[in-house]
Design an enzyme around this catalytic site. Sequence first.
Site, PDB file in Angstrom:
ATOM      1  N   CYS A 203       0.991  -1.338  -0.180  1.00 37.70           N
ATOM      2  CA  CYS A 203       0.157  -0.031   0.076  1.00 37.70           C
ATOM      3  C   CYS A 203       0.646   1.265   0.102  1.00 37.70           C
ATOM      4  O   CYS A 203       1.889   1.347   0.771  1.00 37.70           O
ATOM      5  CB  CYS A 203      -0.994   0.059   1.093  1.00 37.70           C
TER       6      CYS A 203
ATOM      7  N   CYS B 159       0.180   4.442   7.054  1.00 41.57           N
ATOM      8  CA  CYS B 159      -0.499   4.325   8.302  1.00 41.57           C
ATOM      9  C   CYS B 159       0.504   3.618   9.353  1.00 41.57           C
ATOM     10  O   CYS B 159       0.807   2.451   8.854  1.00 41.57           O
ATOM     11  CB  CYS B 159      -1.873   3.563   8.227  1.00 41.57           C
TER      12      CYS B 159
ATOM     13  N   CYS C 105       0.060  -0.208  10.406  1.00 40.34           N
ATOM     14  CA  CYS C 105      -0.405  -1.301   9.288  1.00 40.34           C
ATOM     15  C   CYS C 105       0.677  -2.009   8.673  1.00 40.34           C
ATOM     16  O   CYS C 105       1.671  -1.692   8.278  1.00 40.34           O
ATOM     17  CB  CYS C 105      -1.142  -0.331   8.176  1.00 40.34           C
TER      18      CYS C 105
ATOM     19  N   CYS D 249     -17.060  -8.332   4.660  1.00 35.89           N
ATOM     20  CA  CYS D 249     -16.207  -7.268   4.248  1.00 35.89           C
ATOM     21  C   CYS D 249     -15.004  -7.341   3.449  1.00 35.89           C
ATOM     22  O   CYS D 249     -14.198  -8.035   3.984  1.00 35.89           O
ATOM     23  CB  CYS D 249     -16.046  -6.239   5.698  1.00 35.89           C
TER      24      CYS D 249
ATOM     25  N   CYS E 261     -19.720  -5.066   2.375  1.00 37.10           N
ATOM     26  CA  CYS E 261     -19.027  -4.124   2.816  1.00 37.10           C
ATOM     27  C   CYS E 261     -17.560  -4.038   2.172  1.00 37.10           C
ATOM     28  O   CYS E 261     -17.028  -5.161   1.854  1.00 37.10           O
ATOM     29  CB  CYS E 261     -18.674  -4.244   4.171  1.00 37.10           C
TER      30      CYS E 261
ATOM     31  N   CYS F 138     -19.418   2.795   7.714  1.00 35.64           N
ATOM     32  CA  CYS F 138     -18.838   2.022   8.665  1.00 35.64           C
ATOM     33  C   CYS F 138     -17.672   2.919   9.205  1.00 35.64           C
ATOM     34  O   CYS F 138     -16.552   2.951   8.191  1.00 35.64           O
ATOM     35  CB  CYS F 138     -18.467   0.629   8.273  1.00 35.64           C
TER      36      CYS F 138
ATOM     37  N   ARG G 188     -18.773  -2.168  16.908  1.00 31.05           N
ATOM     38  CA  ARG G 188     -18.237  -3.578  16.491  1.00 31.05           C
ATOM     39  C   ARG G 188     -16.892  -3.438  17.377  1.00 31.05           C
ATOM     40  O   ARG G 188     -15.889  -2.623  17.215  1.00 31.05           O
ATOM     41  CB  ARG G 188     -17.983  -3.672  15.260  1.00 31.05           C
TER      42      ARG G 188
HETATM   43  N1  SAM Z   1      -6.889   0.635   2.891  1.00 31.48           N
HETATM   44  C1  SAM Z   1      -7.983   0.934   3.294  1.00 31.48           C
HETATM   45  C2  SAM Z   1      -8.004   1.917   4.405  1.00 31.48           C
HETATM   46  O1  SAM Z   1      -7.223   2.318   5.136  1.00 31.48           O
HETATM   47  O2  SAM Z   1      -9.173   2.549   4.545  1.00 31.48           O
HETATM   48  C3  SAM Z   1      -8.777  -0.329   4.150  1.00 31.48           C
HETATM   49  C4  SAM Z   1      -8.212  -1.389   5.042  1.00 31.48           C
HETATM   50  S1  SAM Z   1      -7.526  -0.771   6.469  1.00 31.48           S
HETATM   51  C5  SAM Z   1      -6.260  -2.165   6.894  1.00 31.48           C
HETATM   52  C6  SAM Z   1      -8.792  -0.761   7.518  1.00 31.48           C
HETATM   53  C7  SAM Z   1      -8.528  -0.312   8.979  1.00 31.48           C
HETATM   54  O3  SAM Z   1      -8.058  -1.510   9.928  1.00 31.48           O
HETATM   55  C8  SAM Z   1      -7.830   1.011   9.466  1.00 31.48           C
HETATM   56  O4  SAM Z   1      -8.296   1.919   9.237  1.00 31.48           O
HETATM   57  C9  SAM Z   1      -7.499   0.576  10.757  1.00 31.48           C
HETATM   58  O5  SAM Z   1      -8.317   1.224  11.644  1.00 31.48           O
HETATM   59  C10 SAM Z   1      -7.714  -0.909  10.736  1.00 31.48           C
HETATM   60  N2  SAM Z   1      -6.202  -1.332  11.137  1.00 31.48           N
HETATM   61  C11 SAM Z   1      -5.448  -1.734  10.317  1.00 31.48           C
HETATM   62  N3  SAM Z   1      -4.315  -2.263  11.056  1.00 31.48           N
HETATM   63  C12 SAM Z   1      -4.647  -2.330  12.223  1.00 31.48           C
HETATM   64  C13 SAM Z   1      -3.788  -2.979  13.468  1.00 31.48           C
HETATM   65  N4  SAM Z   1      -2.566  -3.380  13.242  1.00 31.48           N
HETATM   66  N5  SAM Z   1      -4.447  -2.756  14.562  1.00 31.48           N
HETATM   67  C14 SAM Z   1      -5.672  -2.308  14.892  1.00 31.48           C
HETATM   68  N6  SAM Z   1      -6.343  -2.100  13.820  1.00 31.48           N
HETATM   69  C15 SAM Z   1      -5.921  -1.997  12.379  1.00 31.48           C
HETATM   70  C1  DTB Z   2     -11.897  -1.890  10.834  1.00 26.11           C
HETATM   71  O1  DTB Z   2     -12.044  -1.025  11.496  1.00 26.11           O
HETATM   72  N1  DTB Z   2     -11.106  -3.040  11.452  1.00 26.11           N
HETATM   73  C2  DTB Z   2     -11.065  -4.283  10.326  1.00 26.11           C
HETATM   74  C3  DTB Z   2     -11.720  -3.701   9.139  1.00 26.11           C
HETATM   75  N2  DTB Z   2     -12.380  -2.383   9.786  1.00 26.11           N
HETATM   76  C4  DTB Z   2     -11.430  -3.484   8.027  1.00 26.11           C
HETATM   77  C5  DTB Z   2      -9.456  -4.399  10.029  1.00 26.11           C
HETATM   78  C6  DTB Z   2      -8.793  -4.644  11.049  1.00 26.11           C
HETATM   79  C7  DTB Z   2      -7.195  -4.989  10.568  1.00 26.11           C
HETATM   80  C8  DTB Z   2      -6.640  -5.286  11.683  1.00 26.11           C
HETATM   81  C9  DTB Z   2      -5.071  -5.609  11.098  1.00 26.11           C
HETATM   82  C10 DTB Z   2      -4.866  -6.810  10.104  1.00 26.11           C
HETATM   83  O2  DTB Z   2      -5.348  -7.856  10.227  1.00 26.11           O
HETATM   84  O3  DTB Z   2      -4.231  -6.478   9.001  1.00 26.11           O
HETATM   85 FE1  SF4 Z   3      -3.038   1.223   3.164  1.00 27.28          FE
HETATM   86 FE2  SF4 Z   3      -2.899  -0.113   5.599  1.00 27.28          FE
HETATM   87 FE3  SF4 Z   3      -3.327   2.545   5.652  1.00 27.28          FE
HETATM   88 FE4  SF4 Z   3      -5.449   0.873   4.669  1.00 27.28          FE
HETATM   89  S1  SF4 Z   3      -4.681   1.123   7.017  1.00 27.28           S
HETATM   90  S2  SF4 Z   3      -4.511   2.914   3.883  1.00 27.28           S
HETATM   91  S3  SF4 Z   3      -3.980  -0.658   3.870  1.00 27.28           S
HETATM   92  S4  SF4 Z   3      -1.482   1.472   5.015  1.00 27.28           S
END
Ligand code: SAM
Ligand code: DTB
Ligand code: SF4
Length: 328
Positions: A56, A60, A63, A100, A131, A191, A269
């Site tokens: 990506c 973030c 992530c 989702c 979703c 959401c 959630r």
């Molecule tokens: N790339 C898209 C975005 O950022 O909108 C969708 C996927 S992203 C992984 C969705 C959400 O997962 C993020 O906004 C964050 O709140 C949550 N998330 C991602 N990594 C996480 C982590 N290590 N621990 C907890 N929540 C996480």
């Molecule tokens: C949200 O708030 N939590 C979900 C969903 N929306 C997409 C994702 C959690 C991701 C947790 C880290 C991972 O598995 O990569």
């Molecule tokens: Fe990309 Fe992860 Fe950020 Fe979603 S949360 S925009 S997958 S870096």
Amino acid sequence: MQQPQIRTDWSRAEIAALFDLPFNDLLWQAQQVHRARFDANAVQRSTLLSIKTGGCAENCGYCSQSAAFETGLKATKLSGLEDVVEAAKAARDGGSTRFCMGAAWRSPKERDMAPLLEMVREVKALGLETCMTLGMLTPDQAGRFADAGLDYYNHNLDSSPEYYGQVVTTRTYGDRLDTLEHVREAGISVCCGGIVGMGEAREDRIGFLHALATLPAHPESVPINQLVPVAGTPLGDMLRGTPMGEIDEIEFVRTVAVARILMPGSMVRLSAGRESMSASTQALCFLAGANSMFTGDKLLTTGNAGANADAALFERLGLTDMVLEATE
Ligand code: SAM
Ligand code: DTB
Ligand code: SF4
């Protein structure tokens, strides 16, 4: 209790006062608000599928999927329709009502739109709520997803506007709000939630819930994630094993309870972080008004509690699956 009014004019001071309540009083209030609109023992289950993992362009700090960090994750291309439909069927047969699909993108490209729209149609045809979470959407993209029948779009605000810059620098809070507006205007349910345990202060948790609860309309779903500290990510490395990285579970439950009180009609959630959460803490979250969770062995890239653990939890707590109202 009379149905609590839906308000979008909450002040930060009011929210801070809720956080400051004695724990028992806070949970009592959250329970009352919860029971006024929902069956207190019914929990809705959603299942996640990563349809495009890793690589990506965003940074973030929590992530595993950002190309900016060495997390050892293998990047993939967009999944094929058949694989997605198979995973959706398995989720439905396992008791999930919402599927989702998440992609590690800053935003979808035009060439991805046709396969994505097809996924929405096919998953919806299985009788599941659909979703997607794909990053930023233009008004045109949101409209096309709405036409294909997408029920929900997930796009999180993640934290307070003040703390956001510490978490990600490749996009702004305003960018996030713009996409939420495009989704809302297209008639797709929103959401939107965030993460607790990123080293933020209580003031940031207040600011985060304030941002959600003062949107023009409350998100229909509010995912509250506990940070899953992933090795190689800035936040994961900074917080792994430190007291800040394991947010006090009482403070986590307080955050859930305040979300419930501020947004009485929303599904709250219990999201990432359940794998490392005790049954007692999860039980307190349900008592605080959480009424939805992610099931399945995996979230997007990290582990989840899994079907057996969830069945045991439902059994121990006497929880039942939430029956969804039929949609056309
Ligand atoms: N790339 C898209 C975005 O950022 O909108 C969708 C996927 S992203 C992984 C969705 C959400 O997962 C993020 O906004 C964050 O709140 C949550 N998330 C991602 N990594 C996480 C982590 N290590 N621990 C907890 N929540 C996480
Ligand atoms: C949200 O708030 N939590 C979900 C969903 N929306 C997409 C994702 C959690 C991701 C947790 C880290 C991972 O598995 O990569
Ligand atoms: Fe990309 Fe992860 Fe950020 Fe979603 S949360 S925009 S997958 S870096």
